[in-house]
Design an enzyme around this catalytic site. Structure first.
Site, PDB file in Angstrom:
ATOM      1  N   CYS A  84       0.777  -1.243   0.000  1.00  0.00           N
ATOM      2  CA  CYS A  84       0.000   0.000   0.000  1.00  0.00           C
ATOM      3  C   CYS A  84       0.810   1.297   0.000  1.00  0.00           C
ATOM      4  O   CYS A  84       0.796   2.053  -0.970  1.00  0.00           O
ATOM      5  CB  CYS A  84      -0.936   0.000   1.205  1.00  0.00           C
ATOM      6  SG  CYS A  84      -2.074  -1.384   1.245  1.00  0.00           S
ATOM      7  N   HIS A 139      -2.882   6.743   3.774  1.00  0.00           N
ATOM      8  CA  HIS A 139      -1.832   5.786   4.156  1.00  0.00           C
ATOM      9  C   HIS A 139      -0.415   6.292   3.868  1.00  0.00           C
ATOM     10  O   HIS A 139       0.485   5.509   3.570  1.00  0.00           O
ATOM     11  CB  HIS A 139      -2.050   4.422   3.488  1.00  0.00           C
ATOM     12  CG  HIS A 139      -1.575   3.286   4.364  1.00  0.00           C
ATOM     13  ND1 HIS A 139      -1.828   1.969   4.057  1.00  0.00           N
ATOM     14  CD2 HIS A 139      -0.868   3.279   5.541  1.00  0.00           C
ATOM     15  CE1 HIS A 139      -1.295   1.196   5.003  1.00  0.00           C
ATOM     16  NE2 HIS A 139      -0.715   1.974   5.909  1.00  0.00           N
TER      17      HIS A 139
END
EC number: 3.1.6.1
Length: 525
Positions: A84, A139
């Site tokens: 991610c 993120h």
């Protein structure tokens, strides 16, 4: 300090029932028709074979398949990493993790994020007069100046990290199943090692937590509503805009959808794909009805499917990494096998991007940054080097093959985080380190070093099943060039202005709207 206070103050001003920073949407429309708008949609953990236009077995992506027929589909498109945070950092900087400093994921308790000396795509376009927004998963750091409102985004609505990194009251489907957030004064029910913490997953609007825990069942529809509102407001203003939509789908936990038209009889994963496709369709419809002629829409994914989630993971299509599966482990997310980084990708821009074209150009998420900057008539940041290139010629159907070389970093399966252990050279792919991620059966392949790299011919062997014979003429012809391009990029990185991310952790930075309530509960706004 004064600037920081001003940003915090402005981020909370409310317009028309939802929060926006004090962005002057009403500046003169002199830029209308001159600079294009950009909508970048990033799916999470979506496999190459999850797109019906790629893989006939998939029947749940009608809107995306229609977009493919109305635009350009890329079949050799790659994430810049196989997990991610590194993949997202590369999208927003055009630089590999060894340059931008992000080589592994950030945690709930992470103090840092994408290094502050790295310039994001949003910051470049903001300086060029664009209104910028992000809907969805960030993120890349949530504490202090790492928050998206301080990284070039005028508007933010979404979650600060993956939605399996905090509990909810609507836990959805995971493997293994995870419990809901604890209630009242009751003890924790989080007994599974693979489950999230008991701190509830927050939903942000700009700097404010507006819901904790977030309702996963309604999150997709909220994203669609906020995205369409942003497009409408920006298009009405006459200012060009950048909208980055980072979806929660298809990462686990898969939500229990609340959409009334949700089909029956599909698998849990198929129902999730359908919901994601519906969300994308709503955003595309809004573009088509407001700013169709001057908006470039780019859809892709951050990495391949998370195979350890078994039936809740997606499809890699033909890119099965068979050499690795024989050793054990998964050749998907976290690995440098094709299933880990080859992702679906579509480009749509009526009148500019040719219709119903399948491109075999070798492209990367890294290319989004320099391509968008060029189309926006902006300038790349000075004093640093980029791994992505402007691929406008490919997008507009002119003759250009894309990259000759790509480098795939370790994303957690084997080797040092961020290390460029795999080299793509035209049709060939060379592995200096191999290893599988955790598979559905719990196995992980052994980490193996290859002084003489395994080299596969992807045109003849999409499954990466049988490497070339080391003593053969084809291997001997390719090996020197593989060594040269790898040595060249490592030297280039050594000479570059590189960054280092702060991966320090401190529980005090955990997002919490009410520390006096169990799980940090607060009322939805």
């Amino acid at each position: 300090m004064g600037w920081l206070f001003l940003k915090v103050l402005l981020a909370g001003v409310s317009f028309s029932g939802f929060l926006y920073p004090l962005v002057d949407f009403c500046i003169s429309g002199k830029t209308r028709g001159q600079k294009p708008n950009f909508v970048i949609i990033l799916a999470d953990d979506m496999g190459w074979g999850d797109l019906g236009a790629n893989w006939a077995e998939t029947k749940d992506t009608a809107n995306l398949d229609k977009m493919a027929s109305e635009g350009m589909r890329f079949v050799d498109f790659h994430a810049a990493a196989s997990t991610c945070s590194p993949s997202r950092a590369s999208l927003l900087t055009g630089r590999l993790g060894l340059r931008n400093g992000v080589t592994r994921n950030f945690a709930v308790t992470s103090v840092g994020g994408l290094p502050l000396n790295e310039t994001t795509l949003a910051e470049v376009l903001q300086q060029a007069g664009y209104v910028t927004g992000i809907i969805g998963k960030w993120h890349l750091g949530h504490h202090g100046s790492y928050h998206p409102n301080f990284r070039g985004f005028d508007y933010y609505f979404g979650i600060p990290y993956s939605h399996d990194m905090g509990c909810t009251d609507t836990p959805g489907y995971n493997h293994p199943p995870c419990p809901a957030c604890p209630q009242g004064d009751g003890p924790s029910r989080n007994l599974q090692r693979d489950c999230y913490t008991d701190v509830a997953l927050p939903l942000y609007e700009n700097l404010n937590i507006v819901e904790q825990p977030v309702n996963l069942s309604s999150l997709a529809q909220k994203y669609a509503e906020k995205a369409t509102q942003f497009i409408q407001r920006a298009s009405t203003s006459g200012r060009p805009f950048l909208l980055y939509v980072a979806l929660a789908h298809m990462h686990v936990p898969l939500p229990v959808t609340q959409l009334p038209a949700a089909p029956r009889g599909r698998s849990l994963y198929g129902a999730g794909l359908w919901e994601m496709d519906s969300l994308v369709g709503q955003i595309k419809d809004k573009v088509d009805h407001t700013v169709k002629e001057n908006t470039f829409l780019w859809f892709t994914g951050d990495n391949g499917p998370w195979a350890q989630k078994c039936e809740l993971a997606g499809s890699v299509g033909p890119f099965t990494g068979f050499w690795q599966t024989r050793q054990g482990g998964s050749p998907a997310k976290q690995t440098t096998w094709e299933g880990g980084h080859r992702v679906p990708a579509l480009a749509y821009w009526p009148g500019r991007v040719p219709v119903n074209v399948t491109s075999t150009a070798l492209l990367s998420v890294l290319d989004i940054f320099p391509t968008v900057v060029a189309l926006a008539q902006a300038s790349l940041p000075q004093g640093r080097r980029f791994d992505g290139v402007d691929v406008s010629e490919v997008l507009f159907g002119r003759s250009q093959p894309g990259h000759r070389v790509l480098f795939h970093p370790n994303s957690g399966a084997a080797g040092e985080f961020g290390a460029l252990q795999t080299v793509r050279l035209e049709r060939y792919k060379a592995f200096y380190i191999t290893g599988g991620a955790r598979a559905c059966d719990g196995s992980t392949g052994p980490e193996l070093q290859h002084k003489f790299p395994l080299i596969f011919n992807l045109e003849d062997d999409t499954a990466e099943a049988v490497p070339l014979e080391r003593g053969g003429a084809e291997y001997q012809a390719v090996l020197p060039e593989v060594r040269k391009v790898l040595a060249d990029v490592l030297q280039d990185i050594a000479n570059d202005n590189i960054s280092s991310a702060d991966y320090t952790q401190d529980p005090s930075v955990t997002p919490c709207c009410n520390p006096y309530q169990i799980a940090c509960r607060c009322q939805a706004a």
